[in-house]
Design a protein around this motif. Structure first.
Motif, PDB file in Angstrom:
ATOM      1  N   ALA A   1     -13.930   6.063  -8.692  1.00 36.45           N
ATOM      2  CA  ALA A   1     -12.810   6.614  -9.467  1.00 36.45           C
ATOM      3  C   ALA A   1     -11.758   5.554  -9.767  1.00 36.45           C
ATOM      4  O   ALA A   1     -11.297   5.436 -10.908  1.00 36.45           O
ATOM      5  N   ASN A   2     -11.395   4.765  -8.766  1.00 38.05           N
ATOM      6  CA  ASN A   2     -10.351   3.756  -8.962  1.00 38.05           C
ATOM      7  C   ASN A   2     -10.796   2.657  -9.922  1.00 38.05           C
ATOM      8  O   ASN A   2      -9.999   2.157 -10.703  1.00 38.05           O
TER       9      ASN A   2
ATOM     10  N   SER B   1     -11.589  -5.563   1.310  1.00 40.39           N
ATOM     11  CA  SER B   1     -12.037  -4.613   2.336  1.00 40.39           C
ATOM     12  C   SER B   1     -13.557  -4.729   2.433  1.00 40.39           C
ATOM     13  O   SER B   1     -14.291  -4.154   1.651  1.00 40.39           O
TER      14      SER B   1
ATOM     15  N   VAL C   1     -14.306  -6.179  10.122  1.00 38.28           N
ATOM     16  CA  VAL C   1     -13.954  -5.905   8.736  1.00 38.28           C
ATOM     17  C   VAL C   1     -12.714  -6.700   8.344  1.00 38.28           C
ATOM     18  O   VAL C   1     -11.763  -6.801   9.108  1.00 38.28           O
TER      19      VAL C   1
ATOM     20  N   ASN D   1     -17.095   5.063  -4.115  1.00 38.61           N
ATOM     21  CA  ASN D   1     -15.977   5.712  -4.757  1.00 38.61           C
ATOM     22  C   ASN D   1     -15.607   4.901  -5.987  1.00 38.61           C
ATOM     23  O   ASN D   1     -14.993   3.855  -5.897  1.00 38.61           O
TER      24      ASN D   1
ATOM     25  N   ARG E   1     -10.741   4.068 -13.479  1.00 35.51           N
ATOM     26  CA  ARG E   1      -9.366   4.227 -13.922  1.00 35.51           C
ATOM     27  C   ARG E   1      -8.787   2.902 -14.429  1.00 35.51           C
ATOM     28  O   ARG E   1      -8.167   2.832 -15.476  1.00 35.51           O
TER      29      ARG E   1
ATOM     30  N   LEU F   1     -11.080  11.206  -1.713  1.00 36.88           N
ATOM     31  CA  LEU F   1     -11.522   9.865  -2.113  1.00 36.88           C
ATOM     32  C   LEU F   1     -11.888   9.853  -3.596  1.00 36.88           C
ATOM     33  O   LEU F   1     -11.613   8.915  -4.324  1.00 36.88           O
ATOM     34  N   GLU F   2     -12.486  10.962  -4.018  1.00 40.30           N
ATOM     35  CA  GLU F   2     -12.905  11.061  -5.415  1.00 40.30           C
ATOM     36  C   GLU F   2     -11.712  11.099  -6.370  1.00 40.30           C
ATOM     37  O   GLU F   2     -11.755  10.575  -7.481  1.00 40.30           O
TER      38      GLU F   2
ATOM     39  N   LEU G   1      -7.678  -2.428  -6.789  1.00 44.06           N
ATOM     40  CA  LEU G   1      -6.649  -2.131  -5.778  1.00 44.06           C
ATOM     41  C   LEU G   1      -5.671  -3.293  -5.634  1.00 44.06           C
ATOM     42  O   LEU G   1      -4.879  -3.334  -4.693  1.00 44.06           O
TER      43      LEU G   1
ATOM     44  N   GLY H   1      -8.912   9.550  -5.926  1.00 45.64           N
ATOM     45  CA  GLY H   1      -8.183   8.287  -6.010  1.00 45.64           C
ATOM     46  C   GLY H   1      -7.680   7.716  -4.699  1.00 45.64           C
ATOM     47  O   GLY H   1      -7.197   6.591  -4.670  1.00 45.64           O
ATOM     48  N   ALA H   2      -7.778   8.490  -3.604  1.00 46.15           N
ATOM     49  CA  ALA H   2      -7.383   7.906  -2.309  1.00 46.15           C
ATOM     50  C   ALA H   2      -8.401   6.844  -1.933  1.00 46.15           C
ATOM     51  O   ALA H   2      -9.574   6.936  -2.293  1.00 46.15           O
ATOM     52  N   CYS H   3      -7.918   5.847  -1.222  1.00 46.98           N
ATOM     53  CA  CYS H   3      -8.823   4.776  -0.841  1.00 46.98           C
ATOM     54  C   CYS H   3      -9.218   4.952   0.631  1.00 46.98           C
ATOM     55  O   CYS H   3     -10.272   4.525   1.066  1.00 46.98           O
ATOM     56  N   ARG H   4      -8.340   5.625   1.370  1.00 46.27           N
ATOM     57  CA  ARG H   4      -8.600   5.919   2.789  1.00 46.27           C
ATOM     58  C   ARG H   4      -7.986   7.270   3.125  1.00 46.27           C
ATOM     59  O   ARG H   4      -7.031   7.691   2.486  1.00 46.27           O
TER      60      ARG H   4
ATOM     61  N   PRO I   1      -3.881   0.169  -2.833  1.00 48.22           N
ATOM     62  CA  PRO I   1      -4.547   1.149  -1.971  1.00 48.22           C
ATOM     63  C   PRO I   1      -3.646   2.339  -1.598  1.00 48.22           C
ATOM     64  O   PRO I   1      -2.470   2.159  -1.303  1.00 48.22           O
TER      65      PRO I   1
ATOM     66  N   GLU J   1      -8.831   0.678  12.029  1.00 46.61           N
ATOM     67  CA  GLU J   1      -7.392   0.705  11.747  1.00 46.61           C
ATOM     68  C   GLU J   1      -6.690   1.900  12.391  1.00 46.61           C
ATOM     69  O   GLU J   1      -7.197   3.020  12.384  1.00 46.61           O
TER      70      GLU J   1
ATOM     71  N   SER K   1     -16.433   2.733   7.808  1.00 46.95           N
ATOM     72  CA  SER K   1     -15.250   2.604   8.661  1.00 46.95           C
ATOM     73  C   SER K   1     -14.001   2.218   7.863  1.00 46.95           C
ATOM     74  O   SER K   1     -12.883   2.491   8.278  1.00 46.95           O
ATOM     75  N   GLN K   2     -14.200   1.603   6.684  1.00 43.59           N
ATOM     76  CA  GLN K   2     -13.027   1.166   5.904  1.00 43.59           C
ATOM     77  C   GLN K   2     -12.257   2.344   5.303  1.00 43.59           C
ATOM     78  O   GLN K   2     -11.131   2.171   4.856  1.00 43.59           O
TER      79      GLN K   2
ATOM     80  N   GLU L   1       0.857  -1.185   0.000  1.00 41.83           N
ATOM     81  CA  GLU L   1       0.000   0.000   0.000  1.00 41.83           C
ATOM     82  C   GLU L   1       0.889   1.229   0.000  1.00 41.83           C
ATOM     83  O   GLU L   1       2.047   1.154   0.413  1.00 41.83           O
TER      84      GLU L   1
END
Lengths: 257, 197
Positions: free
Chosen positions: B14-15, B141, B117, B12, B18, A94-95, B183, A97-100, A77, A173, A123-124, A47
């Motif tokens: 976007a990923n 996830s 999770v 989300n 892409r 997030l939009e 991912l 491209g970040a996943c968290r 990620p 996390e 929560s993820q 990651e």
């Protein structure tokens, strides 16, 4: 069960990769895009974690266009942190491209209630990423503003109780950054290890950062049951050797191959 | 081969966009653009089953999915769950999915682990020899999943505390993957090329 995680942690300021020692004396390494393009290989890290390290200190924010640009070639990620203080900003990150998103002061100072974060994003999508120092008397203290300002959590809870309380609210996390071992290439001291061992009892995925490329450090951390390590200095100067760390870890634990 | 995607508010996408645009070298069509009918529909997945299903029902997307004869539907995570009969991801009993598959989606916590999770890379094992090259580590996830029963449509599994769950299923070209190919690096790219190429 999921594998132990090896995370590439990249400290940035603007569009530059930087690195300091104990969060100070930040040196410019190179442009983030150029830096990443040399490492564009899935198997170096599991990651990517990008930390706008002085975000809260100087109220700077991650450049959304830059994030979108670097994400075009990253298909693992990505977690981002630094100066994030609104729902709208998280939506945008997030939009792009970040996943968290990883948050420190936003959670400790309750800039956005954690319940709202989970409701809006699940929560993820949320990581609590405190920078901590284990003092000589054994107290674990939280710091904000790039490690410069000590902050007590709500109701003066201990670190253990505070993280447990976040866990009860749905946090899944934590990424703990050890200020005193950041960028200094040394063994984590006994008192810090003993306190981390206690923290490992909290039923939550936890990643540790701070000189974690050292065999002694990651062996202890993973033995306590933590889920992974985040490497920054090593990812800058020795990234090709991360495969050796992966091999070493794979002798005792399952890792992604 | 034209590829469409379902977008909804909590997800989300976007990923996902892409990755598909890169691998298949085309812009994805939004399912709500009724002027073009895609051959393949991608159902990405983050969010709550009930919340998303209600939104798709209200926007008329459920009807569109059920009535359009897409060559393939590719559901990711929650998208995989939506293809199934029902889910217990609600405090008030089960909620109906698109019913392309006959499975029920359940909480993974109640079945194998204390953790709510399942996040991170886990090994996915394809059971048929001809697909075994796709076995490997993929990124997960999620809190809900589908128990492995060994039925014909179940192509690959993953394990949590030695309990098997369905990682990939395919029933009449309604393909579901529990992990996130977008991912999962190289492995994810390889997988979508093979399953949808």
């Amino acid at each position: 069960m999921t594998t132990k995680r090896i995370i590439a942690k990249i400290d940035i300021k603007g569009n530059k990769v930087i690195k300091g020692k104990r969060f100070e004396g930040l040196r410019v390494i190179e442009d983030l895009d150029e830096f990443l393009s040399k490492r564009n290989d899935d198997f170096i890290a599991d990651e990517i974690y990008i930390n706008n390290i002085t975000g809260s200190l100087y109220d700077t924010h991650i450049d959304l266009d830059l994030l979108k640009f670097i994400c075009r070639n990253i298909h693992i990620p990505i977690t981002v942190q630094g100066g994030i203080n609104s729902i709208e900003e998280i939506e945008n990150l997030l939009e792009k491209g970040a996943c968290r998103v990883a948050l420190n002061s936003a959670i400790l100072q309750n800039k956005i209630p954690i319940e709202t974060l989970f409701k809006e994003f699940g929560s993820q999508a949320i990581v609590f990423s405190p920078s901590i120092r284990v003092e000589n008397n054994g107290d674990i203290n939280f710091y904000i503003s790039a490690g410069r300002e000590l902050i007590k959590p709500a109701h003066n809870l201990s670190a253990y109780d505070y993280i447990s309380s976040l866990c009860d609210k749905g946090l899944i996390e934590v990424l703990i950054r050890l200020i005193d071992f950041d960028g200094v290439n040394k063994k984590v001291n006994d008192i810090t290890l003993s306190k981390l061992k206690i923290m490992s009892k909290i039923n939550i995925d936890t990643i540790i950062s701070g000189s974690m490329h050292i065999n002694y450090n990651y062996e202890n951390i993973l033995n306590y049951g933590f889920q992974g390590i985040a490497l920054s200095q090593y990812y800058i100067y020795n990234y090709k050797d991360i495969e050796n760390i992966r091999k070493e870890i794979s002798r005792k634990w399952e890792v992604r191959k | 081969m034209r590829i469409g995607i379902v977008t909804y508010s909590s997800s989300n996408t976007a990923n996902v966009k892409r990755l598909f645009e890169k691998v298949f070298n085309q812009r994805l069509i939004d399912i709500q653009d009724l002027s073009i009918k895609p051959d393949i529909l991608v159902l990405p997945g983050v969010g709550n089953f009930k919340f998303v299903k209600n939104e798709l029902d209200k926007k008329g997307i459920t009807k569109l999915i059920l009535e359009s004869n897409f060559e393939k539907i590719f559901g990711i995570c929650l998208g995989m769950h939506l293809l199934q009969k029902d889910s217990n991801e609600s405090l008030k009993g089960s909620i109906k999915g698109f019913n392309f598959g006959n499975k029920s989606v359940i909480s993974i916590a109640s079945n194998s682990i204390q953790k709510r999770v399942h996040t991170g890379w886990n090994y996915v094992k394809f059971i048929h020899q001809e697909m075994s090259f796709l076995s490997g580590y993929y990124y997960f996830s999620h809190s809900f999943g589908i128990l492995w029963t060994g039925e014909k449509d179940e192509l690959a599994f993953y394990e949590i505390n030695e309990k098997k769950f369905v990682a990939v299923s395919n029933l009449n070209n309604k393909i579901g993957v529990q992990f996130h190919p977008e991912l999962s690096g190289r492995k994810g790219r390889e997988l979508i090329k093979i399953l949808l190429g």
